[in-house]
Design a protein around this motif. Structure first.
Motif, PDB file in Angstrom:
ATOM      1  N   ALA A 179      36.940  11.448 -14.339  1.00 22.21           N
ATOM      2  CA  ALA A 179      37.687  10.512 -13.491  1.00 22.21           C
ATOM      3  C   ALA A 179      37.376   9.070 -13.889  1.00 22.21           C
ATOM      4  CB  ALA A 179      37.355  10.736 -12.023  1.00 22.21           C
ATOM      5  N   ARG A 180      38.339   8.199 -13.650  1.00 24.07           N
ATOM      6  CA  ARG A 180      38.183   6.774 -13.949  1.00 24.07           C
ATOM      7  C   ARG A 180      39.083   5.979 -13.012  1.00 24.07           C
ATOM      8  NH1 ARG A 180      42.291   4.596 -16.836  1.00 24.07           N
ATOM      9  NH2 ARG A 180      40.924   3.027 -17.773  1.00 24.07           N
ATOM     10  N   MET A 181      38.921   4.656 -13.045  1.00 22.51           N
ATOM     11  CA  MET A 181      39.761   3.772 -12.256  1.00 22.51           C
ATOM     12  C   MET A 181      40.161   2.608 -13.142  1.00 22.51           C
ATOM     13  SD  MET A 181      41.103   3.144  -9.178  1.00 22.51           S
ATOM     14  CE  MET A 181      40.109   4.041  -7.988  1.00 22.51           C
ATOM     15  N   GLY A 182      41.454   2.433 -13.374  1.00 20.07           N
ATOM     16  CA  GLY A 182      41.930   1.359 -14.235  1.00 20.07           C
ATOM     17  C   GLY A 182      41.684  -0.022 -13.642  1.00 20.07           C
ATOM     18  N   LEU A 235      26.861   5.700  -5.249  1.00 19.92           N
ATOM     19  CA  LEU A 235      26.013   6.849  -4.951  1.00 19.92           C
ATOM     20  C   LEU A 235      26.295   7.944  -5.968  1.00 19.92           C
ATOM     21  CD1 LEU A 235      26.600   6.979  -1.081  1.00 19.92           C
ATOM     22  CD2 LEU A 235      24.501   6.235  -2.200  1.00 19.92           C
ATOM     23  N   GLY A 236      25.245   8.573  -6.481  1.00 20.32           N
ATOM     24  CA  GLY A 236      25.437   9.676  -7.418  1.00 20.32           C
ATOM     25  C   GLY A 236      25.400   9.224  -8.861  1.00 20.32           C
ATOM     26  N   ASP A 237      26.264   9.797  -9.669  1.00 20.28           N
ATOM     27  CA  ASP A 237      26.236   9.564 -11.118  1.00 20.28           C
ATOM     28  C   ASP A 237      26.495   8.105 -11.485  1.00 20.28           C
ATOM     29  OD1 ASP A 237      25.769  12.257 -11.509  1.00 20.28           O
ATOM     30  OD2 ASP A 237      27.856  12.739 -11.944  1.00 20.28           O
ATOM     31  N   ASP A 238      25.937   7.697 -12.622  1.00 19.64           N
ATOM     32  CA  ASP A 238      26.150   6.347 -13.143  1.00 19.64           C
ATOM     33  C   ASP A 238      27.638   6.117 -13.416  1.00 19.64           C
ATOM     34  OD1 ASP A 238      23.391   6.177 -13.165  1.00 19.64           O
ATOM     35  OD2 ASP A 238      23.209   6.479 -15.329  1.00 19.64           O
ATOM     36  N   GLY A 239      28.105   4.908 -13.148  1.00 20.81           N
ATOM     37  CA  GLY A 239      29.486   4.527 -13.417  1.00 20.81           C
ATOM     38  C   GLY A 239      29.530   3.265 -14.248  1.00 20.81           C
ATOM     39  N   LEU A 240      30.415   3.229 -15.254  1.00 25.78           N
ATOM     40  CA  LEU A 240      30.552   2.062 -16.121  1.00 25.78           C
ATOM     41  C   LEU A 240      31.587   1.124 -15.521  1.00 25.78           C
ATOM     42  CD1 LEU A 240      29.646   0.693 -18.740  1.00 25.78           C
ATOM     43  CD2 LEU A 240      31.478   1.927 -19.929  1.00 25.78           C
ATOM     44  N   LEU A 241      31.116   0.042 -14.903  1.00 22.24           N
ATOM     45  CA  LEU A 241      31.984  -0.926 -14.241  1.00 22.24           C
ATOM     46  C   LEU A 241      32.485  -1.951 -15.252  1.00 22.24           C
ATOM     47  CD1 LEU A 241      33.115  -2.231 -11.584  1.00 22.24           C
ATOM     48  CD2 LEU A 241      30.971  -3.533 -11.495  1.00 22.24           C
ATOM     49  N   ARG A 242      33.794  -2.154 -15.287  1.00 19.33           N
ATOM     50  CA  ARG A 242      34.383  -3.176 -16.155  1.00 19.33           C
ATOM     51  C   ARG A 242      34.779  -4.369 -15.298  1.00 19.33           C
ATOM     52  NH1 ARG A 242      36.269  -3.619 -21.251  1.00 19.33           N
ATOM     53  NH2 ARG A 242      35.880  -1.403 -21.633  1.00 19.33           N
ATOM     54  N   LEU A 243      34.344  -5.552 -15.721  1.00 20.20           N
ATOM     55  CA  LEU A 243      34.584  -6.783 -14.976  1.00 20.20           C
ATOM     56  C   LEU A 243      35.485  -7.699 -15.776  1.00 20.20           C
ATOM     57  CD1 LEU A 243      30.886  -7.511 -13.935  1.00 20.20           C
ATOM     58  CD2 LEU A 243      32.603  -6.224 -12.663  1.00 20.20           C
ATOM     59  N   GLY A 244      36.500  -8.251 -15.118  1.00 18.64           N
ATOM     60  CA  GLY A 244      37.396  -9.195 -15.773  1.00 18.64           C
ATOM     61  C   GLY A 244      37.521 -10.466 -14.969  1.00 18.64           C
ATOM     62  N   GLY A 245      38.605 -11.203 -15.226  1.00 17.88           N
ATOM     63  CA  GLY A 245      38.889 -12.426 -14.492  1.00 17.88           C
ATOM     64  C   GLY A 245      40.052 -12.235 -13.543  1.00 17.88           C
ATOM     65  N   TYR A 270      39.848  -8.878 -11.616  1.00 11.68           N
ATOM     66  CA  TYR A 270      40.162  -7.513 -12.045  1.00 11.68           C
ATOM     67  C   TYR A 270      38.860  -6.756 -12.314  1.00 11.68           C
ATOM     68  CZ  TYR A 270      45.190  -8.242 -12.542  1.00 11.68           C
ATOM     69  OH  TYR A 270      46.519  -8.472 -12.288  1.00 11.68           O
ATOM     70  N   HIS A 271      38.865  -5.492 -11.960  1.00 13.46           N
ATOM     71  CA  HIS A 271      37.699  -4.644 -12.191  1.00 13.46           C
ATOM     72  C   HIS A 271      38.152  -3.185 -12.209  1.00 13.46           C
ATOM     73  CE1 HIS A 271      38.240  -4.978  -7.837  1.00 13.46           C
ATOM     74  NE2 HIS A 271      37.660  -3.785  -7.739  1.00 13.46           N
ATOM     75  N   GLY A 272      37.335  -2.339 -12.770  1.00 12.34           N
ATOM     76  CA  GLY A 272      37.657  -0.919 -12.835  1.00 12.34           C
ATOM     77  C   GLY A 272      36.432  -0.125 -13.255  1.00 12.34           C
ATOM     78  N   VAL A 273      36.580   1.178 -13.301  1.00 13.21           N
ATOM     79  CA  VAL A 273      35.496   2.068 -13.729  1.00 13.21           C
ATOM     80  C   VAL A 273      35.996   2.866 -14.921  1.00 13.21           C
ATOM     81  CG1 VAL A 273      33.993   3.996 -13.082  1.00 13.21           C
ATOM     82  CG2 VAL A 273      34.517   2.205 -11.411  1.00 13.21           C
ATOM     83  N   ASP A 274      35.406   2.590 -16.094  1.00  8.59           N
ATOM     84  CA  ASP A 274      35.862   3.227 -17.335  1.00  8.59           C
ATOM     85  C   ASP A 274      35.526   4.709 -17.376  1.00  8.59           C
ATOM     86  OD1 ASP A 274      36.900   0.864 -18.234  1.00  8.59           O
ATOM     87  OD2 ASP A 274      35.223   0.385 -19.552  1.00  8.59           O
ATOM     88  N   ARG A 275      34.338   5.055 -16.928  1.00  8.92           N
ATOM     89  CA  ARG A 275      33.913   6.455 -16.958  1.00  8.92           C
ATOM     90  C   ARG A 275      32.619   6.603 -16.177  1.00  8.92           C
ATOM     91  NH1 ARG A 275      30.037   7.299 -21.279  1.00  8.92           N
ATOM     92  NH2 ARG A 275      29.751   5.399 -22.524  1.00  8.92           N
TER      93      ARG A 275
END
Length: 213
Positions: A125-128, A147-157, A185-190
């Motif tokens: 799962a991911r979040m654009g 909470l739980g597994d590590d998530g790769l947060l993407r940060l933008g402007g 803008y932000h999202g979760v790559d994986r």
């Protein structure tokens, strides 16, 4: 996160980072508080089970979600919006006091959130990249709990054209998105599936508290 002892009492040190205006509180929740919070959230899921929202362009999100509070975030072919009831037709359950205490610790108690959005990220799962802009008042931050597994947060402007950077969030981390970061803008790559033992079947839970009205 480091720790030291005073008179035999273990003291935990928490790191606070600021990246592009995002306040990142590493290790804000201790392991015991994380476990207690997961138990508290089970009653929310019983009252408002997870569902997979549709997106306006067709298809479904890869995350499953639900909400607590006066409003819940919802998406279907008609667009993104807040609604007063779960897809079952029942009102959303109240936001647990244990969740609200995190908001008051970091934001204050003069105005409490109207919505706590619960996102569950399973394997793959991911979040654009997106902005949280369906709320009426952007002067209040969005508070995000991992909470739980590590998530790769993407940060933008504040525009899609701006460069982005990414960082890993771990279980117990809390992010405050306010000020210049409120409409970033932000999202979760994986996620790193099963990197945490908090959820027996793996996955990541993300709680985001918002002032809606």
């Amino acid at each position: 996160m480091d720790a030291f002892a005073i008179n035999g009492v273990k003291i935990r040190l928490m790191a606070q980072l600021t990246v592009r205006g995002f306040e990142i509180h590493k290790g804000f929740l201790s392991p015991s508080k994380q476990r207690a919070l997961i138990q508290t959230l089970r009653s929310v899921l019983q009252a408002a089970p997870l569902f997979s929202p549709e997106v306006p362009g067709g298809g479904q999100m890869s995350v499953r979600m639900t909400s607590a509070g006066s409003f819940g975030w919802f998406s279907d072919k008609s667009g993104y919006r807040y609604v007063a009831c779960h897809p079952s037709g029942k009102p959303w359950p109240a936001i647990p006091s244990e969740v609200l205490s995190i908001w008051t610790a970091l934001v204050g108690g003069d105005r409490l959130p109207d919505c706590c959005l619960f996102n569950y990220y399973g394997e793959g799962a991911r979040m654009g990249l997106h902005q949280d802009k369906d709320e009426a008042d952007f002067s209040y931050p969005v508070v995000s709990i991992s909470l739980g597994d590590d998530g790769l947060l993407r940060l933008g402007g504040t525009t899609r054209k701006e460069k982005t950077e990414s960082l890993w969030l771990s279980s117990g981390d809390v992010v405050v998105m306010g000020g210049a970061a409120r409409l970033a803008y932000h999202g979760v790559d994986r996620i790193r599936f099963k990197s945490s033992r908090l959820l027996p079947k793996g996955g990541r839970v993300n709680l985001t508290m918002r002032v809606v009205t």
